[in-house]
Write a protein that holds these residues in place. Structure first.
Motif, PDB file in Angstrom:
ATOM      1  N   VAL A  93      -0.123  -1.437   0.837  1.00 32.73           N
ATOM      2  CA  VAL A  93      -0.272  -2.852   0.433  1.00 32.73           C
ATOM      3  C   VAL A  93      -1.126  -3.584   1.256  1.00 32.73           C
ATOM      4  O   VAL A  93      -2.029  -4.277   0.866  1.00 32.73           O
ATOM      5  CB  VAL A  93       0.873  -3.404  -0.219  1.00 32.73           C
ATOM      6  CG1 VAL A  93       0.609  -4.776  -0.457  1.00 32.73           C
ATOM      7  CG2 VAL A  93       1.608  -2.521  -1.006  1.00 32.73           C
ATOM      8  N   LYS A  94      -0.944  -3.735   2.558  1.00 34.79           N
ATOM      9  CA  LYS A  94      -1.334  -4.394   3.551  1.00 34.79           C
ATOM     10  C   LYS A  94      -2.765  -3.921   3.624  1.00 34.79           C
ATOM     11  O   LYS A  94      -3.834  -4.680   3.745  1.00 34.79           O
ATOM     12  CB  LYS A  94      -0.895  -4.031   4.945  1.00 34.79           C
ATOM     13  CG  LYS A  94      -1.410  -5.043   6.081  1.00 34.79           C
ATOM     14  CD  LYS A  94      -0.594  -5.078   7.375  1.00 34.79           C
ATOM     15  CE  LYS A  94      -0.861  -3.614   7.961  1.00 34.79           C
ATOM     16  NZ  LYS A  94       0.035  -3.595   9.447  1.00 34.79           N
ATOM     17  N   PHE A  95      -2.929  -2.751   3.877  1.00 33.93           N
ATOM     18  CA  PHE A  95      -4.501  -1.941   3.779  1.00 33.93           C
ATOM     19  C   PHE A  95      -5.493  -2.527   2.592  1.00 33.93           C
ATOM     20  O   PHE A  95      -6.322  -2.969   3.029  1.00 33.93           O
ATOM     21  CB  PHE A  95      -4.328  -0.637   3.791  1.00 33.93           C
ATOM     22  CG  PHE A  95      -5.865   0.273   3.976  1.00 33.93           C
ATOM     23  CD1 PHE A  95      -6.104   0.110   5.148  1.00 33.93           C
ATOM     24  CD2 PHE A  95      -6.351   0.690   2.744  1.00 33.93           C
ATOM     25  CE1 PHE A  95      -7.770   0.819   5.105  1.00 33.93           C
ATOM     26  CE2 PHE A  95      -7.574   1.241   2.670  1.00 33.93           C
ATOM     27  CZ  PHE A  95      -8.356   1.019   4.031  1.00 33.93           C
ATOM     28  N   ASN A  96      -4.869  -2.388   1.685  1.00 38.03           N
ATOM     29  CA  ASN A  96      -5.723  -3.076   0.507  1.00 38.03           C
ATOM     30  C   ASN A  96      -5.961  -4.582   0.433  1.00 38.03           C
ATOM     31  O   ASN A  96      -7.042  -5.017  -0.083  1.00 38.03           O
ATOM     32  CB  ASN A  96      -4.761  -2.580  -1.102  1.00 38.03           C
ATOM     33  CG  ASN A  96      -4.972  -1.227  -1.254  1.00 38.03           C
ATOM     34  OD1 ASN A  96      -5.896  -0.418  -0.463  1.00 38.03           O
ATOM     35  ND2 ASN A  96      -4.822  -0.749  -2.525  1.00 38.03           N
ATOM     36  N   ILE A  97      -4.961  -5.456   0.777  1.00 38.37           N
ATOM     37  CA  ILE A  97      -5.238  -6.775   0.788  1.00 38.37           C
ATOM     38  C   ILE A  97      -6.168  -7.126   1.786  1.00 38.37           C
ATOM     39  O   ILE A  97      -7.197  -7.798   1.608  1.00 38.37           O
ATOM     40  CB  ILE A  97      -4.051  -7.431   1.254  1.00 38.37           C
ATOM     41  CG1 ILE A  97      -2.914  -7.411   0.179  1.00 38.37           C
ATOM     42  CG2 ILE A  97      -4.186  -9.066   1.773  1.00 38.37           C
ATOM     43  CD1 ILE A  97      -1.462  -7.686   0.497  1.00 38.37           C
ATOM     44  N   VAL A  98      -6.402  -6.600   2.880  1.00 35.89           N
ATOM     45  CA  VAL A  98      -7.114  -6.786   3.964  1.00 35.89           C
ATOM     46  C   VAL A  98      -8.597  -6.057   4.046  1.00 35.89           C
ATOM     47  O   VAL A  98      -9.472  -6.219   4.721  1.00 35.89           O
ATOM     48  CB  VAL A  98      -6.761  -6.865   5.550  1.00 35.89           C
ATOM     49  CG1 VAL A  98      -5.515  -7.434   5.614  1.00 35.89           C
ATOM     50  CG2 VAL A  98      -6.346  -5.177   5.932  1.00 35.89           C
TER      51      VAL A  98
END
Length: 238
Positions: free
Chosen positions: A115-120
């Motif tokens: 999720v963090k990877f997709n956000i940034v």
């Protein structure tokens, strides 16, 4: 209608998910060796879909999201089920109540990492360094350890499996995935290998994968951690 160039990378991504599904079924059946190899094959697909997308210039937000959802299954849920099944099979009363929390923490951290990877990040041809350990490396920690101890037992009759080590490595992988520690891409970490020696290097790794995968995974993690703490120490001194 879907453009033809998007079909190949997304089909490889779907194959990644299918391998994760097969790994889960193998873990439930108690065939841990197959479960491990399905995850490893999923790593191959995970590498190929990105290369295929770059070659075909077939990047899209759908492809990025699809890849992450499939990674959540193959490198998040499948290793978590493997951890649960492997620990549960030991029938040790001392860890019985911890099996579900340990395996769930790994799965949770893996999904949070994605999720963090997709956000940034945005879908592009550039492959940047990571914030936190990438989820395939987390799966590699779990799988390579089991693969290594299994190979040592079959090949040399040495039982190196340790519940404490396995649980510790699983939780370490979970923590590193959701950390903010910068992790360089594998090609940068292993950039010391000359280009003309890269093919023999890869062949040797593949030929000895049961042993080398754990060593390579540990090296990758240690190099990134040492660089992080070294730079942090320098900043504190300045």
């Amino acid at each position: 209608m879907v453009e033809r160039k998007y079909i190949a990378p997304n089909a490889i991504t779907a194959a990644n998910m299918f391998l994760g599904y097969l790994s889960i079924t193998a873990s439930i059946a108690g065939d841990y060796s197959k479960a491990i190899w399905f995850i490893i094959l999923g790593m191959v697909c995970d590498g190929l879909d990105g290369k295929t997308a770059r070659k075909l210039d077939a990047f899209s937000e759908f492809g990025k999201e699809f890849d992450s959802f499939c990674d959540a299954i193959t490198f998040g849920l499948a290793p978590a089920i493997l951890v649960y099944s492997r620990l549960n099979a030991l029938e040790l009363n001392s860890i019985k109540s911890f099996v579900v929390p340990i395996s769930f923490i790994y799965a949770l951290c893996g999904v949070m990492r994605l999720v963090k990877f997709n956000i940034v990040t945005t879908a592009s041809s550039e492959k940047d360094d990571f914030s936190g350990m990438p989820i395939p490396s987390g799966a590699s920690v779990v799988c390579s350890y089991l693969l290594f101890v299994e190979a040592m037992k079959d090949g040399f009759g040495m039982n190196l499996f340790s519940v404490e080590a396995f649980v510790g490595l699983t939780l370490l992988a979970a923590i590193l995935m959701v950390s903010t520690i910068p992790f360089k891409t594998p090609d940068k970490v292993f950039g010391f290998v000359p280009k003309k020696m890269m093919l023999p290097f890869v062949v040797i790794i593949l030929a000895t994968l049961k042993y080398s995968m754990f060593i390579v995974t540990c090296y990758y993690i240690l190099v990134n951690l040492m660089k992080f703490f070294s730079e942090r120490s320098k900043e504190e001194l300045e």
